[in-house]
Every structure is written in structure tokens, then in C-alpha cells.
Scaffold this motif. Sequence first.
Motif, short mmCIF file in Angstrom:
data_model
loop_
_atom_site.label_atom_id
_atom_site.label_comp_id
_atom_site.label_asym_id
_atom_site.label_seq_id
_atom_site.Cartn_x
_atom_site.Cartn_y
_atom_site.Cartn_z
N MET A 79 0.85 -1.19 0.00
CA MET A 79 0.00 0.00 0.00
C MET A 79 0.88 1.24 0.00
SD MET A 79 -2.91 -1.23 2.72
CE MET A 79 -3.99 0.15 2.44
N PRO A 80 0.47 2.29 -0.69
CA PRO A 80 1.29 3.50 -0.73
C PRO A 80 1.31 4.21 0.62
CG PRO A 80 -0.82 3.88 -1.79
CD PRO A 80 -0.75 2.41 -1.50
N VAL A 81 2.33 5.02 0.82
CA VAL A 81 2.41 5.82 2.03
C VAL A 81 1.72 7.15 1.78
CG1 VAL A 81 4.53 4.71 2.78
CG2 VAL A 81 4.65 6.78 1.37
N LEU A 82 1.28 7.78 2.86
CA LEU A 82 0.63 9.08 2.74
C LEU A 82 1.63 10.12 2.24
CD1 LEU A 82 -1.44 9.08 6.04
CD2 LEU A 82 -2.39 9.09 3.73
N PRO A 83 1.19 10.99 1.35
CA PRO A 83 2.09 12.05 0.86
C PRO A 83 2.22 13.17 1.88
CG PRO A 83 -0.08 12.35 -0.07
CD PRO A 83 -0.15 11.08 0.73
N ARG A 84 3.07 14.11 1.57
CA ARG A 84 3.18 15.31 2.40
C ARG A 84 2.14 16.33 1.95
NH1 ARG A 84 9.44 16.95 2.64
NH2 ARG A 84 9.23 16.89 0.37
N SER A 118 -6.21 2.71 -1.00
CA SER A 118 -5.99 3.44 0.24
C SER A 118 -4.50 3.64 0.49
CB SER A 118 -6.67 2.73 1.41
OG SER A 118 -6.68 3.56 2.54
N PHE A 119 -4.14 3.88 1.74
CA PHE A 119 -2.76 4.16 2.11
C PHE A 119 -2.38 3.30 3.30
CE2 PHE A 119 -4.40 8.08 0.21
CZ PHE A 119 -3.39 8.41 -0.68
N ASP A 120 -1.11 3.09 3.45
CA ASP A 120 -0.60 2.29 4.56
C ASP A 120 -0.99 2.91 5.89
OD1 ASP A 120 0.88 0.23 5.76
OD2 ASP A 120 2.63 1.53 5.96
N GLY A 121 -1.59 2.11 6.75
CA GLY A 121 -1.93 2.55 8.09
C GLY A 121 -3.24 3.30 8.22
N VAL A 122 -3.97 3.51 7.13
CA VAL A 122 -5.24 4.25 7.18
C VAL A 122 -6.38 3.27 7.44
CG1 VAL A 122 -6.86 5.66 5.85
CG2 VAL A 122 -4.39 6.09 5.69
N ASP A 123 -7.23 3.62 8.38
CA ASP A 123 -8.36 2.77 8.75
C ASP A 123 -9.36 2.71 7.59
OD1 ASP A 123 -10.57 1.51 9.91
OD2 ASP A 123 -10.37 2.59 11.81
N ASP A 124 -9.72 1.49 7.18
CA ASP A 124 -10.65 1.33 6.06
C ASP A 124 -12.01 1.96 6.32
OD1 ASP A 124 -8.86 0.04 4.44
OD2 ASP A 124 -9.56 -1.99 4.92
N VAL A 125 -12.37 2.13 7.57
CA VAL A 125 -13.68 2.70 7.88
C VAL A 125 -13.81 4.14 7.38
CG1 VAL A 125 -13.15 3.67 10.17
CG2 VAL A 125 -15.45 2.77 9.70
N LEU A 171 12.63 3.04 -12.97
CA LEU A 171 11.74 3.81 -12.11
C LEU A 171 11.13 2.94 -11.03
CD1 LEU A 171 9.89 5.83 -14.91
CD2 LEU A 171 11.74 6.65 -13.43
N ASP A 172 10.64 3.58 -9.99
CA ASP A 172 10.00 2.88 -8.87
C ASP A 172 8.60 2.45 -9.29
OD1 ASP A 172 8.96 2.02 -6.46
OD2 ASP A 172 9.65 3.75 -5.32
N THR A 173 8.31 1.16 -9.25
CA THR A 173 7.00 0.65 -9.66
C THR A 173 6.01 0.55 -8.50
OG1 THR A 173 7.66 -1.66 -9.33
CG2 THR A 173 8.05 -0.69 -11.51
N THR A 174 6.40 1.00 -7.33
CA THR A 174 5.48 0.98 -6.19
C THR A 174 4.25 1.84 -6.50
OG1 THR A 174 7.35 0.77 -4.68
CG2 THR A 174 5.23 1.41 -3.72
N TYR A 175 3.08 1.30 -6.27
CA TYR A 175 1.84 2.04 -6.52
C TYR A 175 1.84 3.34 -5.71
CZ TYR A 175 -3.23 2.90 -6.71
OH TYR A 175 -4.48 3.45 -6.89
N GLY A 176 1.66 4.47 -6.39
CA GLY A 176 1.63 5.76 -5.72
C GLY A 176 2.98 6.33 -5.37
N ALA A 177 4.05 5.73 -5.90
CA ALA A 177 5.40 6.17 -5.52
C ALA A 177 5.67 7.63 -5.87
CB ALA A 177 6.45 5.28 -6.17
N TYR A 178 5.04 8.13 -6.93
CA TYR A 178 5.34 9.48 -7.41
C TYR A 178 4.24 10.49 -7.07
CZ TYR A 178 9.17 7.18 -9.77
OH TYR A 178 10.31 6.46 -10.02
N LEU A 179 3.37 10.13 -6.16
CA LEU A 179 2.32 11.06 -5.74
C LEU A 179 2.91 12.32 -5.14
CD1 LEU A 179 -0.61 11.88 -5.20
CD2 LEU A 179 -0.58 10.39 -3.17
#
Length: 330
Positions: A1-6, A55-62, A190-198
Motif C-alpha cells: 500500500m502507498p504511504v501518505l504524501p506530504r 488506500s494508504f498504509d496505516g489508514v483505517d478502512d472505515v 523507475l519505482d513501480t510501487t503504486y503511488g510512488a510518485y504522488l
Amino acid sequence: MPVLPRPRGPVSTAVLDVLSGRRPASELPRRPDAEPLGDDLQLALYCCYELHYRSFDGVDDVLEWDPDLLALRGHLEDLFLGAVRAQVEGGDDVEAAVDALLVEPVEGRGPSWHLARDGERWQLDEYVAQRSLYHLKEADPQAWVIPRLDGVEGRAKASLMTVEHDEYGAGRPERVHARIYAEMMTGLGLDTTYGAYLDVAPAETLATVNIMSLFGLHRRWRGASVGQFALIEITSPPGSARLVRAIERLGLPAEVTAFYAEHVEADAVHEQLVRRDLIAGLLECEPELAADVVLGIQASTLLEDRLADHLTAAWSAGESSFVSRALSPA
């Protein structure tokens, strides 16, 4: 899962604070002011939409259906769509809007033209990185439309499903377009991680993806989503052909061209399906959606043109098209 951006401003800060658990959603601003096409609003909207995808890593699905977050998202959507509609012509002549997409200029503007003529490797990398925000979930935003089309008459739904089936590899996982895109990114280093370039994608890039999610997630805008999808499928083959030429001109391995080469052929077929069956079938059942189909075409054209101008202006000046880190406080 992607990490939250700044964050990039007060609205995106508030949204990201909620997603990270630093504040309750009940404390979100109700109707904040923000530049509709600016970095702050577009990032906030993108993050709200992403809850409906991976979604993003650590974010509650609710939080996907949190009423306070949805209320804020609705306000941001109103600002965004209002600004877009104010800049397009409108109307309900679908045939004219589609015909306009079929006309290729002799010498056009935009990143594919620039890259095919004399673009540099770092510019190709930037383009592919930014486009990954859509292409690593290619066809997902349009999939929301499937249950909203008539399944009894079936013409529009059947044609949409035919195109989507191809986008998802026609039953072959190795042919899923998102996977082929990731393989191209790997070939480019390039980084193929989903959302890596957000974190480095400018507002212009975010807006092109956000409009797909906005139209797709609202049944109200099913006609606009079909129009937006038509724009992608009709304009993709010539642009993809130019990108194949750009990759070959730069002397990159043949496998790096696979994604765009696939779209030269596949989307030429899809264009016929979209025009003759998806759009025509939709309007046979719901002729009142003609103006929405036109809106989808015009809105996406506007936002794609804004992105094209941003990319080519930056590259022509020898500058990066990525967002400045100064916009993203740690």
C-alpha cells in the motif's frame, strides 16, 4: 500500500491529519476556500478518492465512508467541477465533440510531440513517472460505470466490458495493462510501487486522474465518465505511436516500448467500440445524457491540455516538471 504524501496547504493538511489519525474527521473544515485547480485542493481530493481504490498504509478502512470526510470531498468536488465547467464550451452535440478528437494536427503541442521530436531521457522518465498515477490502476476509474449501464438492452454495457476485458489482460495476468506499464517502468529504472510518485506529481497531473474518479464514483456523472473514457480510447493510438518513436529514438531496449505499442493497436479497435456501441448504446437508452458525454470529453481535454502545457513549458526551460518540494512541508 502507498504511504501518505506530504501536505501542500491547509486543506490537504486537514485531510492527511484525519487519514493518519492525528485528528478526528469531525474537526475537518466544512467549506474551506482553495484554488480549485491548485496543488492543495487536488492533493486533498486525490487522497479522498484513493480510499476507494487501494488506500494508504496505516489508514483505517472505515474512513472510506466517513460522513465528515465525504462532506468535505463533496465540497471540493463542487469547487473543482465548477472551475472546469466554467472553462469549457458545453453543449450536447456528441458527434461533433467526438469528431474533433479524430483530427490530429500536422504538428501538435504536448509531451508526446516533444518527446518524439527531441525530448531527453530524463523528460521521458518524468512523464512515465507522473502517468503512473493512472496507469498503475488503468481502467479502474471507468469500472465504476459498469453497474450503472443498462444490462437488459446491454449494448453499451457489453462494449464497455469488451474494452475493460482487454485493459485487464483478456484473462491473461501478464497482459494486464497496469502490469505492462510497471514492466516499462522497471526497464527505465523507475519505482513501480503504486503511488510512488504522488509526492512529486503537480496539480495538473492530479487533476487528470481526479476527474476520472469524480465522474466514475457518481452515478449522476455516468455520461461524463463515458465521454472521458471515449477521449482516452480515441486519442491514445497516435499519442502512443509518438511515444514509441521517442523511446526508439533514445535507444532504449525494445521491451520498454511494449506498453505504448500495445495501445497503438488495442486502442484503435477500442475507439470503434467506444464510438459505435458504448456512446451510441448509452444515448439510445438515455438521450438526455448527451450534454454529460460532451462534458466528459471537454473536461478531460481541458485538463490534459493544462498538463501538456505544464510539462512542455518546464522542459523547454530545462526545468523539472515535478512539484517543488517547497510545496510539501515535512
